[in-house]
Design an enzyme around this catalytic site. Structure first.
Site, PDB file in Angstrom:
ATOM      1  N   ASP A 133      49.139   5.629 -19.218  1.00  0.00           N
ATOM      2  CA  ASP A 133      47.837   6.268 -19.013  1.00  0.00           C
ATOM      3  C   ASP A 133      47.210   6.765 -20.323  1.00  0.00           C
ATOM      4  OD1 ASP A 133      48.513   6.036 -16.235  1.00  0.00           O
ATOM      5  OD2 ASP A 133      49.595   7.924 -16.364  1.00  0.00           O
ATOM      6  N   GLU A 184      41.807   4.788  -8.849  1.00  0.00           N
ATOM      7  CA  GLU A 184      42.304   5.985  -9.531  1.00  0.00           C
ATOM      8  C   GLU A 184      41.896   5.892 -10.991  1.00  0.00           C
ATOM      9  OE1 GLU A 184      46.569   6.089  -9.190  1.00  0.00           O
ATOM     10  OE2 GLU A 184      46.820   4.049  -9.881  1.00  0.00           O
TER      11      GLU A 184
HETATM   12  O1  FUB Z   1      51.039   7.597 -14.316  1.00  0.00           O
HETATM   13  C1  FUB Z   1      51.023   8.099 -12.997  1.00  0.00           C
HETATM   14  C2  FUB Z   1      49.861   7.507 -12.272  1.00  0.00           C
HETATM   15  O2  FUB Z   1      49.967   6.089 -12.264  1.00  0.00           O
HETATM   16  C3  FUB Z   1      48.551   7.783 -12.931  1.00  0.00           C
HETATM   17  O3  FUB Z   1      48.087   9.064 -12.760  1.00  0.00           O
HETATM   18  C4  FUB Z   1      47.757   6.691 -12.332  1.00  0.00           C
HETATM   19  O4  FUB Z   1      46.513   6.482 -12.921  1.00  0.00           O
HETATM   20  C5  FUB Z   1      48.696   5.525 -12.488  1.00  0.00           C
HETATM   21  O5  FUB Z   1      48.669   4.990 -13.780  1.00  0.00           O
END
Ligand code: FUB
Length: 451
Positions: A32, A216
Protein backbone atom coordinates in the site's frame (compact mmCIF):
# COMPACT_ATOMS: atom_id res chain seq x y z
CA UNK A 1 20.33 14.79 17.59
CA UNK A 2 20.10 11.03 18.23
CA UNK A 3 17.52 10.75 15.46
CA UNK A 4 19.73 12.68 12.96
CA UNK A 5 22.72 10.47 13.72
CA UNK A 6 20.56 7.40 13.23
CA UNK A 7 19.26 8.78 9.94
CA UNK A 8 22.82 9.45 8.74
CA UNK A 9 23.86 5.92 9.69
CA UNK A 10 20.89 4.54 7.80
CA UNK A 11 21.77 6.65 4.76
CA UNK A 12 25.26 5.17 4.77
CA UNK A 13 24.00 1.63 5.20
CA UNK A 14 21.24 1.74 2.63
CA UNK A 15 23.45 3.70 0.21
CA UNK A 16 25.75 0.69 -0.02
CA UNK A 17 22.96 -1.78 -0.64
CA UNK A 18 21.07 0.35 -3.12
CA UNK A 19 19.73 -1.19 -6.28
CA UNK A 20 17.26 0.28 -8.69
CA UNK A 21 14.80 -2.38 -9.66
CA UNK A 22 11.39 -3.63 -8.54
CA UNK A 23 10.53 -4.40 -5.83
CA UNK A 24 11.97 -1.36 -4.06
CA UNK A 25 12.70 -2.79 -0.62
CA UNK A 26 14.57 -6.04 -0.77
CA UNK A 27 14.79 -7.34 2.77
CA UNK A 28 11.30 -7.07 4.25
CA UNK A 29 7.68 -6.75 3.11
CA UNK A 30 5.65 -3.60 2.71
CA UNK A 31 2.40 -2.82 0.90
CA UNK A 32 0.00 0.00 0.00
CA UNK A 33 2.72 2.56 -0.85
CA UNK A 34 1.50 6.12 -0.41
CA UNK A 35 4.05 8.52 -1.91
CA UNK A 36 4.49 12.21 -1.05
CA UNK A 37 6.90 14.64 -2.71
CA UNK A 38 8.69 16.87 -0.19
CA UNK A 39 11.14 19.25 -1.88
CA UNK A 40 13.55 17.16 -3.88
CA UNK A 41 12.76 13.88 -2.11
CA UNK A 42 9.97 11.35 -2.34
CA UNK A 43 8.70 9.96 0.97
CA UNK A 44 6.77 6.72 0.85
CA UNK A 45 4.43 5.69 3.67
CA UNK A 46 3.52 2.04 3.07
CA UNK A 47 1.90 -0.42 5.37
CA UNK A 48 4.15 -3.17 6.75
CA UNK A 49 3.22 -6.81 6.14
CA UNK A 50 4.76 -9.32 8.52
CA UNK A 51 4.45 -13.09 8.83
CA UNK A 52 1.87 -13.71 11.57
CA UNK A 53 3.48 -13.96 15.04
CA UNK A 54 2.36 -16.49 17.70
CA UNK A 55 -0.24 -14.16 19.24
CA UNK A 56 -2.09 -13.54 15.98
CA UNK A 57 -4.53 -16.32 15.21
CA UNK A 58 -5.37 -15.42 11.60
CA UNK A 59 -2.35 -16.93 9.87
CA UNK A 60 -4.03 -16.54 6.46
CA UNK A 61 -4.81 -12.82 6.74
CA UNK A 62 -3.09 -9.42 6.61
CA UNK A 63 -0.84 -8.94 9.61
CA UNK A 64 0.49 -5.43 10.23
CA UNK A 65 1.79 -4.08 13.53
CA UNK A 66 3.51 -0.80 12.65
CA UNK A 67 4.52 1.70 9.97
CA UNK A 68 7.91 2.68 8.56
CA UNK A 69 8.67 5.64 6.28
CA UNK A 70 11.15 5.53 3.41
CA UNK A 71 12.62 8.31 1.26
CA UNK A 72 14.73 8.76 -1.84
CA UNK A 73 15.94 11.62 -4.01
CA UNK A 74 16.33 9.45 -7.13
CA UNK A 75 13.81 6.60 -6.65
CA UNK A 76 16.78 4.23 -6.61
CA UNK A 77 18.53 4.68 -3.27
CA UNK A 78 15.90 4.25 -0.54
CA UNK A 79 16.45 5.19 3.08
CA UNK A 80 14.41 3.38 5.71
CA UNK A 81 13.84 6.06 8.37
CA UNK A 82 12.60 3.40 10.75
CA UNK A 83 9.35 2.78 12.55
CA UNK A 84 7.09 5.81 12.97
CA UNK A 85 4.07 4.29 14.69
CA UNK A 86 3.32 1.02 16.45
CA UNK A 87 -0.12 -0.45 17.16
CA UNK A 88 0.70 -0.39 20.88
CA UNK A 89 0.99 3.41 20.77
CA UNK A 90 -2.47 4.16 19.37
CA UNK A 91 -4.59 5.20 22.39
CA UNK A 92 -7.91 4.23 20.79
CA UNK A 93 -6.62 1.17 18.90
CA UNK A 94 -6.67 -2.51 19.69
CA UNK A 95 -2.97 -3.12 20.53
CA UNK A 96 -2.99 -6.72 19.29
CA UNK A 97 -5.21 -6.44 16.19
CA UNK A 98 -2.29 -6.28 13.68
CA UNK A 99 -4.56 -4.08 11.56
CA UNK A 100 -2.40 -1.07 10.69
CA UNK A 101 -3.62 -1.06 7.09
CA UNK A 102 -2.99 1.37 4.22
CA UNK A 103 -1.99 4.89 5.41
CA UNK A 104 -1.20 8.23 3.75
CA UNK A 105 0.55 11.46 4.68
CA UNK A 106 0.16 15.09 3.63
CA UNK A 107 1.84 18.36 4.55
CA UNK A 108 -0.06 21.48 5.64
CA UNK A 109 1.58 24.67 6.97
CA UNK A 110 4.83 22.89 7.78
CA UNK A 111 3.20 19.99 9.67
CA UNK A 112 2.90 16.41 8.40
CA UNK A 113 -0.44 14.69 8.95
CA UNK A 114 -0.23 10.91 8.85
CA UNK A 115 -3.63 9.21 8.43
CA UNK A 116 -3.92 5.52 9.23
CA UNK A 117 -6.68 2.95 9.56
CA UNK A 118 -6.69 0.65 12.55
CA UNK A 119 -9.07 -1.63 14.42
CA UNK A 120 -10.52 0.31 17.34
CA UNK A 121 -10.79 -1.07 20.88
CA UNK A 122 -14.54 -1.39 20.39
CA UNK A 123 -14.18 -3.25 17.07
CA UNK A 124 -14.39 -2.06 13.46
CA UNK A 125 -11.95 -0.02 11.45
CA UNK A 126 -11.64 3.71 11.82
CA UNK A 127 -9.04 6.31 10.83
CA UNK A 128 -6.59 8.05 13.15
CA UNK A 129 -4.13 10.89 12.68
CA UNK A 130 -0.56 11.38 13.87
CA UNK A 131 1.26 14.70 13.44
CA UNK A 132 4.94 15.56 13.01
CA UNK A 133 7.20 18.48 12.10
CA UNK A 134 9.14 16.34 9.62
CA UNK A 135 7.94 13.63 7.23
CA UNK A 136 10.14 11.06 8.94
CA UNK A 137 8.71 11.98 12.37
CA UNK A 138 8.64 11.78 15.32
CA UNK A 139 4.83 11.55 15.08
CA UNK A 140 2.41 12.38 17.88
CA UNK A 141 -0.79 10.32 17.72
CA UNK A 142 -4.09 12.11 18.31
CA UNK A 143 -6.02 10.64 21.24
CA UNK A 144 -9.18 9.95 19.22
CA UNK A 145 -9.82 8.75 15.66
CA UNK A 146 -11.60 11.07 13.19
CA UNK A 147 -15.25 11.16 14.17
CA UNK A 148 -17.57 10.24 11.31
CA UNK A 149 -15.21 7.91 9.45
CA UNK A 150 -15.71 4.18 9.61
CA UNK A 151 -13.50 2.22 7.26
CA UNK A 152 -10.02 1.73 5.87
CA UNK A 153 -7.48 3.23 3.45
CA UNK A 154 -7.53 7.01 3.98
CA UNK A 155 -6.13 9.36 1.34
CA UNK A 156 -6.06 13.16 1.68
CA UNK A 157 -6.19 15.49 -1.31
CA UNK A 158 -5.12 19.13 -1.14
CA UNK A 159 -7.44 20.76 -3.68
CA UNK A 160 -6.89 24.05 -5.45
CA UNK A 161 -10.07 25.41 -3.80
CA UNK A 162 -7.90 25.61 -0.67
CA UNK A 163 -9.63 22.73 1.11
CA UNK A 164 -8.41 19.27 2.05
CA UNK A 165 -10.63 16.29 1.28
CA UNK A 166 -10.34 12.86 2.80
CA UNK A 167 -11.24 9.77 0.77
CA UNK A 168 -11.46 6.32 2.33
CA UNK A 169 -12.32 2.72 1.43
CA UNK A 170 -15.53 1.94 -0.46
CA UNK A 171 -15.41 5.34 -2.14
CA UNK A 172 -16.42 7.75 0.57
CA UNK A 173 -15.18 11.30 0.57
CA UNK A 174 -15.63 14.29 2.92
CA UNK A 175 -14.12 17.72 3.45
CA UNK A 176 -11.64 17.99 6.34
CA UNK A 177 -11.83 20.81 8.87
CA UNK A 178 -8.94 23.31 8.95
CA UNK A 179 -7.38 21.47 11.89
CA UNK A 180 -7.01 18.38 9.65
CA UNK A 181 -8.13 16.05 12.44
CA UNK A 182 -11.90 16.47 12.13
CA UNK A 183 -14.42 16.47 9.29
CA UNK A 184 -15.67 19.92 8.29
CA UNK A 185 -19.06 20.93 9.64
CA UNK A 186 -20.50 21.82 6.23
CA UNK A 187 -20.19 18.31 4.76
CA UNK A 188 -23.30 16.80 3.19
CA UNK A 189 -24.88 14.02 5.23
CA UNK A 190 -26.28 10.99 3.41
CA UNK A 191 -28.87 8.80 5.07
CA UNK A 192 -28.54 5.10 4.28
CA UNK A 193 -30.62 2.06 5.14
CA UNK A 194 -28.83 -0.91 6.68
CA UNK A 195 -31.56 -3.54 6.95
CA UNK A 196 -34.13 -1.83 9.16
CA UNK A 197 -31.58 0.56 10.59
CA UNK A 198 -31.10 4.04 9.27
CA UNK A 199 -27.49 5.30 9.24
CA UNK A 200 -26.18 8.80 8.74
CA UNK A 201 -23.02 9.01 6.65
CA UNK A 202 -20.98 12.20 6.52
CA UNK A 203 -19.70 13.15 3.05
CA UNK A 204 -20.60 11.54 -0.25
CA UNK A 205 -20.17 8.26 -2.06
CA UNK A 206 -17.94 9.51 -4.87
CA UNK A 207 -17.87 6.08 -6.57
CA UNK A 208 -21.62 6.26 -7.07
CA UNK A 209 -22.47 4.86 -10.53
CA UNK A 210 -18.86 3.77 -11.25
CA UNK A 211 -17.53 0.21 -11.54
CA UNK A 212 -16.58 -0.40 -7.92
CA UNK A 213 -17.08 -3.99 -6.79
CA UNK A 214 -15.08 -4.41 -3.54
CA UNK A 215 -13.46 -1.03 -4.16
CA UNK A 216 -10.86 0.12 -1.62
CA UNK A 217 -7.61 2.10 -1.45
CA UNK A 218 -8.69 5.37 -3.12
CA UNK A 219 -5.96 7.79 -4.20
CA UNK A 220 -6.98 11.26 -5.41
CA UNK A 221 -4.85 13.94 -7.05
CA UNK A 222 -5.30 17.05 -9.17
CA UNK A 223 -3.77 17.78 -12.58
CA UNK A 224 -4.52 20.51 -15.12
CA UNK A 225 -7.88 21.43 -13.58
CA UNK A 226 -9.11 17.84 -13.25
CA UNK A 227 -9.42 15.76 -10.12
CA UNK A 228 -8.53 12.10 -10.53
CA UNK A 229 -10.06 9.51 -8.25
CA UNK A 230 -8.06 6.31 -8.69
CA UNK A 231 -8.92 3.09 -6.86
CA UNK A 232 -8.51 -0.70 -6.81
CA UNK A 233 -11.65 -2.75 -7.45
CA UNK A 234 -12.52 -6.28 -8.49
CA UNK A 235 -13.35 -6.43 -12.20
CA UNK A 236 -13.44 -10.24 -12.33
CA UNK A 237 -11.69 -12.17 -9.56
CA UNK A 238 -8.89 -9.94 -8.26
CA UNK A 239 -8.14 -6.22 -8.13
CA UNK A 240 -7.42 -3.88 -11.03
CA UNK A 241 -6.57 -0.21 -10.64
CA UNK A 242 -9.23 1.98 -12.21
CA UNK A 243 -9.81 5.72 -12.31
CA UNK A 244 -12.40 8.43 -12.82
CA UNK A 245 -12.16 12.18 -13.46
CA UNK A 246 -14.13 15.20 -12.30
CA UNK A 247 -13.93 18.98 -12.18
CA UNK A 248 -14.86 18.84 -8.48
CA UNK A 249 -12.98 17.08 -5.67
CA UNK A 250 -16.11 15.42 -4.32
CA UNK A 251 -17.43 14.53 -7.79
CA UNK A 252 -19.55 13.45 -9.52
CA UNK A 253 -16.74 11.44 -11.12
CA UNK A 254 -16.80 9.93 -14.59
CA UNK A 255 -15.16 6.53 -15.02
CA UNK A 256 -12.30 6.54 -17.55
CA UNK A 257 -10.76 3.07 -17.48
CA UNK A 258 -7.86 1.11 -16.06
CA UNK A 259 -4.46 2.23 -14.84
CA UNK A 260 -3.27 -1.33 -14.25
CA UNK A 261 -4.73 -4.77 -15.03
CA UNK A 262 -4.97 -7.62 -12.51
CA UNK A 263 -1.64 -9.11 -11.36
CA UNK A 264 -0.90 -12.09 -13.58
CA UNK A 265 0.00 -14.42 -10.70
CA UNK A 266 -3.32 -13.93 -8.90
CA UNK A 267 -2.06 -11.59 -6.13
CA UNK A 268 -5.51 -10.44 -4.97
CA UNK A 269 -4.79 -6.89 -3.89
CA UNK A 270 -3.14 -3.95 -5.51
CA UNK A 271 -2.89 -0.54 -3.86
CA UNK A 272 -1.20 2.50 -5.25
CA UNK A 273 -0.41 6.19 -5.27
CA UNK A 274 0.54 8.58 -8.07
CA UNK A 275 3.00 11.47 -7.94
CA UNK A 276 4.84 13.83 -10.25
CA UNK A 277 8.52 14.01 -9.36
CA UNK A 278 11.17 16.00 -11.25
CA UNK A 279 8.96 16.26 -14.34
CA UNK A 280 7.89 12.59 -14.57
CA UNK A 281 4.73 10.92 -13.23
CA UNK A 282 5.06 7.67 -11.28
CA UNK A 283 2.74 4.92 -10.12
CA UNK A 284 3.66 3.26 -6.82
CA UNK A 285 1.86 -0.06 -6.29
CA UNK A 286 2.47 -3.47 -4.75
CA UNK A 287 2.85 -7.13 -5.67
CA UNK A 288 3.77 -10.29 -3.74
CA UNK A 289 7.23 -10.60 -5.33
CA UNK A 290 8.95 -12.14 -2.30
CA UNK A 291 6.01 -14.28 -1.21
CA UNK A 292 4.72 -16.14 -4.27
CA UNK A 293 2.66 -18.60 -2.17
CA UNK A 294 0.97 -16.08 0.14
CA UNK A 295 -0.37 -12.86 -1.34
CA UNK A 296 -0.74 -11.05 1.99
CA UNK A 297 3.04 -10.51 2.21
CA UNK A 298 3.67 -7.86 -0.40
CA UNK A 299 6.40 -5.54 -1.68
CA UNK A 300 6.20 -2.04 -3.06
CA UNK A 301 7.09 -1.22 -6.64
CA UNK A 302 7.26 1.82 -8.90
CA UNK A 303 6.80 2.32 -12.64
CA UNK A 304 6.49 5.39 -14.85
CA UNK A 305 3.00 6.65 -15.66
CA UNK A 306 2.02 8.70 -18.70
CA UNK A 307 -0.98 10.87 -19.56
CA UNK A 308 -2.63 11.05 -22.96
CA UNK A 309 -3.20 14.47 -24.50
CA UNK A 310 -6.82 14.57 -23.32
CA UNK A 311 -5.73 14.02 -19.70
CA UNK A 312 -6.66 10.34 -19.57
CA UNK A 313 -4.08 7.91 -18.17
CA UNK A 314 -2.23 5.37 -20.32
CA UNK A 315 -2.33 1.79 -18.98
CA UNK A 316 0.76 1.01 -16.90
CA UNK A 317 2.34 -2.41 -17.41
CA UNK A 318 4.10 -3.64 -14.28
CA UNK A 319 7.80 -4.12 -14.94
CA UNK A 320 10.66 -5.82 -13.14
CA UNK A 321 13.04 -3.09 -14.25
CA UNK A 322 11.17 -0.32 -12.49
CA UNK A 323 12.59 3.17 -12.92
CA UNK A 324 15.83 5.08 -12.59
CA UNK A 325 19.32 4.86 -13.99
CA UNK A 326 21.59 2.00 -12.91
CA UNK A 327 25.32 2.64 -12.70
CA UNK A 328 27.44 0.20 -14.71
CA UNK A 329 29.64 -0.40 -11.66
CA UNK A 330 26.77 -1.65 -9.51
CA UNK A 331 25.44 -5.20 -9.50
CA UNK A 332 23.08 -5.27 -12.47
CA UNK A 333 20.42 -7.88 -11.86
CA UNK A 334 19.24 -8.71 -15.36
CA UNK A 335 16.43 -10.83 -13.89
CA UNK A 336 14.88 -7.37 -13.32
CA UNK A 337 14.89 -7.07 -17.11
CA UNK A 338 13.34 -4.52 -19.45
CA UNK A 339 12.73 -7.11 -22.15
CA UNK A 340 13.21 -10.88 -22.52
CA UNK A 341 13.46 -12.93 -25.70
CA UNK A 342 10.27 -14.84 -26.52
CA UNK A 343 11.85 -18.22 -25.75
CA UNK A 344 14.97 -19.86 -24.38
CA UNK A 345 15.18 -18.11 -21.03
CA UNK A 346 13.28 -17.79 -17.78
CA UNK A 347 13.46 -16.04 -14.42
CA UNK A 348 13.66 -18.20 -11.29
CA UNK A 349 14.16 -17.66 -7.54
CA UNK A 350 17.75 -18.16 -6.40
CA UNK A 351 16.74 -19.94 -3.21
CA UNK A 352 13.32 -21.52 -2.75
CA UNK A 353 13.91 -21.50 1.02
CA UNK A 354 14.49 -17.73 1.14
CA UNK A 355 12.79 -15.67 -1.54
CA UNK A 356 14.48 -12.47 -0.32
CA UNK A 357 17.69 -13.75 -1.95
CA UNK A 358 16.11 -12.66 -5.24
CA UNK A 359 16.19 -14.10 -8.72
CA UNK A 360 18.44 -15.47 -11.47
CA UNK A 361 18.10 -15.44 -15.26
CA UNK A 362 18.31 -18.91 -16.77
CA UNK A 363 19.41 -19.13 -20.42
CA UNK A 364 18.87 -22.55 -22.01
CA UNK A 365 18.73 -21.91 -25.78
CA UNK A 366 21.29 -20.41 -28.11
CA UNK A 367 20.16 -16.89 -29.09
CA UNK A 368 18.00 -16.26 -25.99
CA UNK A 369 18.54 -12.84 -24.41
CA UNK A 370 17.63 -10.47 -21.61
CA UNK A 371 17.80 -6.71 -22.04
CA UNK A 372 18.30 -4.23 -19.20
CA UNK A 373 17.73 -0.57 -20.05
CA UNK A 374 19.32 2.73 -18.99
CA UNK A 375 22.72 1.88 -17.57
CA UNK A 376 25.07 4.79 -16.97
CA UNK A 377 28.72 4.18 -17.92
CA UNK A 378 30.81 6.98 -16.42
CA UNK A 379 33.79 5.66 -18.39
CA UNK A 380 34.18 3.11 -21.17
CA UNK A 381 34.44 -0.20 -19.23
CA UNK A 382 37.49 -2.47 -19.57
CA UNK A 383 36.05 -5.69 -18.20
CA UNK A 384 32.83 -7.35 -17.13
CA UNK A 385 32.23 -9.71 -14.19
CA UNK A 386 29.28 -12.09 -14.27
CA UNK A 387 28.10 -13.92 -11.15
CA UNK A 388 27.10 -17.43 -12.28
CA UNK A 389 24.95 -19.93 -10.40
CA UNK A 390 25.50 -23.71 -10.82
CA UNK A 391 24.73 -25.85 -12.75
CA UNK A 392 25.91 -23.78 -15.71
CA UNK A 393 28.16 -24.18 -18.75
CA UNK A 394 28.22 -22.26 -22.02
CA UNK A 395 29.07 -18.92 -23.58
CA UNK A 396 27.40 -15.55 -23.10
CA UNK A 397 27.73 -12.42 -25.17
CA UNK A 398 27.34 -9.00 -23.58
CA UNK A 399 26.01 -6.25 -25.80
CA UNK A 400 25.97 -2.49 -25.31
CA UNK A 401 22.91 -1.42 -27.26
CA UNK A 402 23.25 -3.73 -30.30
CA UNK A 403 27.03 -4.12 -30.27
CA UNK A 404 28.83 -7.14 -28.79
CA UNK A 405 31.40 -5.82 -26.30
CA UNK A 406 32.40 -9.03 -24.47
CA UNK A 407 32.26 -12.80 -24.74
CA UNK A 408 32.11 -14.64 -21.43
CA UNK A 409 33.03 -18.31 -21.26
CA UNK A 410 31.29 -20.04 -18.38
CA UNK A 411 33.09 -23.22 -17.29
CA UNK A 412 31.24 -26.12 -15.69
CA UNK A 413 31.48 -25.73 -11.92
CA UNK A 414 29.68 -26.96 -8.83
CA UNK A 415 29.81 -23.63 -7.04
CA UNK A 416 28.78 -20.03 -7.56
CA UNK A 417 31.56 -18.48 -9.65
CA UNK A 418 32.43 -15.09 -11.06
CA UNK A 419 33.31 -15.29 -14.75
CA UNK A 420 35.35 -12.35 -16.03
CA UNK A 421 35.88 -11.18 -19.62
CA UNK A 422 37.65 -8.33 -21.39
CA UNK A 423 35.40 -5.59 -22.80
CA UNK A 424 36.28 -4.03 -26.16
CA UNK A 425 34.59 -1.31 -28.18
CA UNK A 426 32.28 -0.09 -25.40
CA UNK A 427 31.59 3.60 -24.87
CA UNK A 428 30.64 5.77 -21.92
CA UNK A 429 27.22 7.37 -21.47
CA UNK A 430 23.72 5.96 -21.12
CA UNK A 431 23.12 2.60 -22.80
CA UNK A 432 20.87 -0.43 -22.82
CA UNK A 433 22.70 -3.70 -22.19
CA UNK A 434 21.81 -7.16 -23.36
CA UNK A 435 23.05 -10.59 -22.24
CA UNK A 436 22.73 -13.23 -24.98
CA UNK A 437 23.34 -16.98 -24.95
CA UNK A 438 25.89 -17.67 -27.68
CA UNK A 439 26.17 -21.45 -27.35
CA UNK A 440 24.18 -24.54 -26.58
CA UNK A 441 23.95 -25.47 -22.89
CA UNK A 442 22.54 -23.71 -19.88
CA UNK A 443 23.84 -20.64 -18.07
CA UNK A 444 22.28 -19.13 -14.94
CA UNK A 445 23.15 -15.49 -14.22
CA UNK A 446 22.70 -13.80 -10.87
CA UNK A 447 24.12 -10.38 -11.77
CA UNK A 448 26.88 -8.67 -13.73
CA UNK A 449 28.99 -5.57 -13.25
CA UNK A 450 31.41 -3.55 -15.36
CA UNK A 451 34.86 -2.41 -14.27
O1 FUB B 1 -2.95 -3.90 3.18
C1 FUB B 1 -4.19 -4.23 3.78
C2 FUB B 1 -5.28 -3.90 2.81
O2 FUB B 1 -5.10 -4.64 1.61
C3 FUB B 1 -5.29 -2.47 2.39
O3 FUB B 1 -5.77 -1.60 3.33
C4 FUB B 1 -6.06 -2.61 1.13
O4 FUB B 1 -6.05 -1.48 0.32
C5 FUB B 1 -5.40 -3.81 0.51
O5 FUB B 1 -4.20 -3.48 -0.13
Amino acid sequence: MKKSLLTLALFALVGNMAVAQNPLIKDHFNADPSALVVGDRVYVFPSHDIPAPWDYARKDWFCMADYHVYSSDNLIDWVDHGMILDQKDVPWGNPTAYSMWAPCCIEKDGKYYFYFPNASKTGGFTVGVAIADHPEGPYEVMPEPIEGIGGIDPCVLKASDGNHYIFWGAGRCAKLADNMIELAEDNPVETMKWGNREMKNIGVNCLSGLPSRQAEGPFAFERNGYYYLTYPYVREDTEVLGYAMSKNPMGPYEYKGLIMEEHENGCWTNHHSIIEFKGQWYLFYHHNDYSPDFDKNRSMRVDSLFFNEDGTIALVKPTERGVGITNSKSEIHIDRYSELSASGDSIAYLDLGNYFKGWKTVFYEKGAWAQYNTVQFDKAPKSVKVQIVPPSAGTLEILQDDKVIATVNVPKDRQVITATAKVTGASKGLHHIKVRMASEGKVQVDWLTFE
